[in-house]
Design an enzyme around this catalytic site. Structure first.
Site, PDB file in Angstrom:
ATOM      1  N   LYS A  27       2.767   5.189  -5.048  1.00  0.00           N
ATOM      2  CA  LYS A  27       3.760   4.100  -5.135  1.00  0.00           C
ATOM      3  C   LYS A  27       4.181   3.894  -6.593  1.00  0.00           C
ATOM      4  O   LYS A  27       4.271   4.871  -7.337  1.00  0.00           O
ATOM      5  CB  LYS A  27       3.201   2.818  -4.493  1.00  0.00           C
ATOM      6  CG  LYS A  27       2.655   3.102  -3.091  1.00  0.00           C
ATOM      7  CD  LYS A  27       2.378   1.876  -2.278  1.00  0.00           C
ATOM      8  CE  LYS A  27       1.861   2.296  -0.908  1.00  0.00           C
ATOM      9  NZ  LYS A  27       1.659   1.174  -0.023  1.00  0.00           N
ATOM     10  N   GLU A  81       2.365   4.683  10.235  1.00  0.00           N
ATOM     11  CA  GLU A  81       1.869   3.620   9.360  1.00  0.00           C
ATOM     12  C   GLU A  81       2.296   2.266   9.907  1.00  0.00           C
ATOM     13  O   GLU A  81       3.424   1.811   9.649  1.00  0.00           O
ATOM     14  CB  GLU A  81       2.445   3.784   7.945  1.00  0.00           C
ATOM     15  CG  GLU A  81       2.074   5.090   7.279  1.00  0.00           C
ATOM     16  CD  GLU A  81       2.117   4.963   5.753  1.00  0.00           C
ATOM     17  OE1 GLU A  81       1.083   5.206   5.129  1.00  0.00           O
ATOM     18  OE2 GLU A  81       3.178   4.606   5.210  1.00  0.00           O
ATOM     19  N   GLY A 118      -1.487  -1.889   2.813  1.00  0.00           N
ATOM     20  CA  GLY A 118      -1.843  -2.716   1.658  1.00  0.00           C
ATOM     21  C   GLY A 118      -2.472  -4.041   2.020  1.00  0.00           C
ATOM     22  O   GLY A 118      -2.576  -4.934   1.187  1.00  0.00           O
ATOM     23  N   SER A 128      -4.144   1.053   4.720  1.00  0.00           N
ATOM     24  CA  SER A 128      -5.463   0.582   4.276  1.00  0.00           C
ATOM     25  C   SER A 128      -6.585   1.579   4.546  1.00  0.00           C
ATOM     26  O   SER A 128      -7.712   1.183   4.868  1.00  0.00           O
ATOM     27  CB  SER A 128      -5.783  -0.793   4.894  1.00  0.00           C
ATOM     28  OG  SER A 128      -4.822  -1.752   4.475  1.00  0.00           O
ATOM     29  N   ASN A 178      -0.268   8.510  -1.828  1.00  0.00           N
ATOM     30  CA  ASN A 178       0.999   7.856  -2.179  1.00  0.00           C
ATOM     31  C   ASN A 178       0.698   6.840  -3.277  1.00  0.00           C
ATOM     32  O   ASN A 178       0.167   5.765  -3.006  1.00  0.00           O
ATOM     33  CB  ASN A 178       1.572   7.164  -0.930  1.00  0.00           C
ATOM     34  CG  ASN A 178       2.811   6.355  -1.245  1.00  0.00           C
ATOM     35  OD1 ASN A 178       3.375   6.456  -2.340  1.00  0.00           O
ATOM     36  ND2 ASN A 178       3.242   5.531  -0.295  1.00  0.00           N
ATOM     37  N   HIS A 234       9.497   5.560   4.068  1.00  0.00           N
ATOM     38  CA  HIS A 234       8.352   4.655   3.929  1.00  0.00           C
ATOM     39  C   HIS A 234       8.778   3.225   4.266  1.00  0.00           C
ATOM     40  O   HIS A 234       9.895   2.812   3.933  1.00  0.00           O
ATOM     41  CB  HIS A 234       7.784   4.724   2.510  1.00  0.00           C
ATOM     42  CG  HIS A 234       6.455   4.050   2.403  1.00  0.00           C
ATOM     43  ND1 HIS A 234       6.340   2.679   2.299  1.00  0.00           N
ATOM     44  CD2 HIS A 234       5.197   4.539   2.446  1.00  0.00           C
ATOM     45  CE1 HIS A 234       5.042   2.371   2.259  1.00  0.00           C
ATOM     46  NE2 HIS A 234       4.332   3.474   2.348  1.00  0.00           N
ATOM     47  N   GLU A 258       8.132   0.485   2.966  1.00  0.00           N
ATOM     48  CA  GLU A 258       8.534  -0.336   1.815  1.00  0.00           C
ATOM     49  C   GLU A 258       9.990  -0.069   1.446  1.00  0.00           C
ATOM     50  O   GLU A 258      10.687  -0.959   0.963  1.00  0.00           O
ATOM     51  CB  GLU A 258       7.583  -0.070   0.630  1.00  0.00           C
ATOM     52  CG  GLU A 258       6.226  -0.724   0.884  1.00  0.00           C
ATOM     53  CD  GLU A 258       5.048  -0.068   0.189  1.00  0.00           C
ATOM     54  OE1 GLU A 258       5.258   0.779  -0.701  1.00  0.00           O
ATOM     55  OE2 GLU A 258       3.900  -0.396   0.558  1.00  0.00           O
TER      56      GLU A 258
HETATM   57  P1  PGA Z   1      -2.234   1.581   1.695  1.00  0.00           P
HETATM   58  O1  PGA Z   1      -0.778   2.250   1.704  1.00  0.00           O
HETATM   59  O2  PGA Z   1      -3.226   2.696   1.887  1.00  0.00           O
HETATM   60  O3  PGA Z   1      -2.358   0.942   0.336  1.00  0.00           O
HETATM   61  O4  PGA Z   1      -2.282   0.607   2.804  1.00  0.00           O
HETATM   62  C1  PGA Z   1      -0.465   3.296   2.576  1.00  0.00           C
HETATM   63  C2  PGA Z   1       0.980   3.677   2.423  1.00  0.00           C
HETATM   64  O5  PGA Z   1       1.810   2.787   2.221  1.00  0.00           O
HETATM   65  O6  PGA Z   1       1.358   4.858   2.491  1.00  0.00           O
END
Ligand code: PGA
Length: 277
Positions: A25, A181, A187, A227, A23, A107, A109
């Site tokens: 982003k 997640e 993140g 992460s 992903n 997601h 976010e």
């Molecule tokens: P990250 O993001 O690996 O940077 O924590 C994962 C995601 O949001 O799908």
């Protein structure tokens, strides 16, 4: 039409695909995306691992072209719940056909920044399925919810909410993948424990079973996200309940992706008994 079941793998304890999904982003220009995707595709040629790259919308064509001829799928990061209309700045499922074959929905976010609800996410799922896009449905609890011992309840509620209006058999045929997640792990560099993620994956399959999922939920792939790096991926891949990862930050780094997919390949080899052959 039913997807073919990997019956030979089934007997070796690998009845679900192992998926590593990137992903990206809001990173990369189309030119950067094409180059990065080509590099990642070349460095992650590992038998048995399903690779998916999800770049920003405007990079989908560049990534599709860059990975043409490689066994790498391209996914969008979102899709609108309507087919067309006065929705400035949005992208609908029919627009994605030919550019992407997978799509991330729900997601955290987008839940946080754009107020996406489980009901809305359920409608996005419908659009994805109607247009032959394989959905990755993201669900996960907040830190306070985990600390209050409510993680399973919250995640189960998100799953029930998104799947409420759906026929489980249809989603199974569409190849729905769930990405667990935990929001506090995204993140932050702070990942969940493998055992906790595995417990959640089983809870997710129990809810699917309750909703009438074929094979009592056993065919539903569940990924971990939050992460993930090449250094911690084994924590999750050693859990039979977890079928791979949705990778954010680390997925922009070819070395990291090479490491992560290589580790996933070892899981496939171990499960299919091809190790060393
Ligand atoms: P990250 O993001 O690996 O940077 O924590 C994962 C995601 O949001 O799908």
């Amino acid at each position: 039409m039913d997807r073919p079941r990997p019956t030979t793998l089934w007997h070796h304890g690998l009845m679900r695909p192992i998926v590593i999904a990137a992903n990206w982003k809001m990173h990369t220009t189309p030119m950067e995306a094409g180059e990065l995707a080509a590099t990642i595709a070349r460095r992650t040629r590992v038998p048995g691992v399903t690779r998916v790259i999800c770049p920003p919308f405007v990079c989908l064509a560049a990534v599709r072209d860059a990975v043409a001829g490689e066994d790498v799928a391209v996914g969008a990061q979102n899709v609108h719940h309507e087919l067309a209309g006065a929705y400035t700045g949005e992208v609908s499922a029919p627009m994605l056909v030919g550019l992407a074959s997978w799509v991330i929905v729900g997601h955290s976010e987008r839940r946080r920044d754009f107020g996406e609800t489980d009901v809305l996410i359920g409608r996005k799922l419908r659009r994805a399925v109607e247009h032959g896009l394989r959905p990755i449905l993201c669900i996960g609890e907040q830190l306070a919810e985990r600390e209050a011992g409510r993680a399973v309840e919250v995640v189960a509620g998100q799953l029930r909410g998104a799947l409420a209006e759906h026929d489980p058999a249809e989603l199974d045929r569409a190849g729905l993948v769930v990405a667990y997640e935990p929001v506090w792990a995204i993140g932050t560099g702070r990942n969940a424990r493998g055992v906790d993620a595995a417990e959640m994956a089983e809870a997710i399959r129990s809810v699917a079973a309750e909703l009438g999922w074929p094979e009592a939920g056993a065919s539903l792939p569940v990924l971990y996200g939050g992460s993930v790096t090449s250094a911690n991926i084994d924590e999750f891949l050693t859990e039979p309940a977890i079928d791979g990862a949705l990778v954010g930050g680390a997925s922009l780094k070819p070395d990291e992706m090479a490491g992560i997919v290589a580790r996933a390949g070892l899981r496939v080899e171990a499960a299919t008994g091809t190790l060393g052959s």
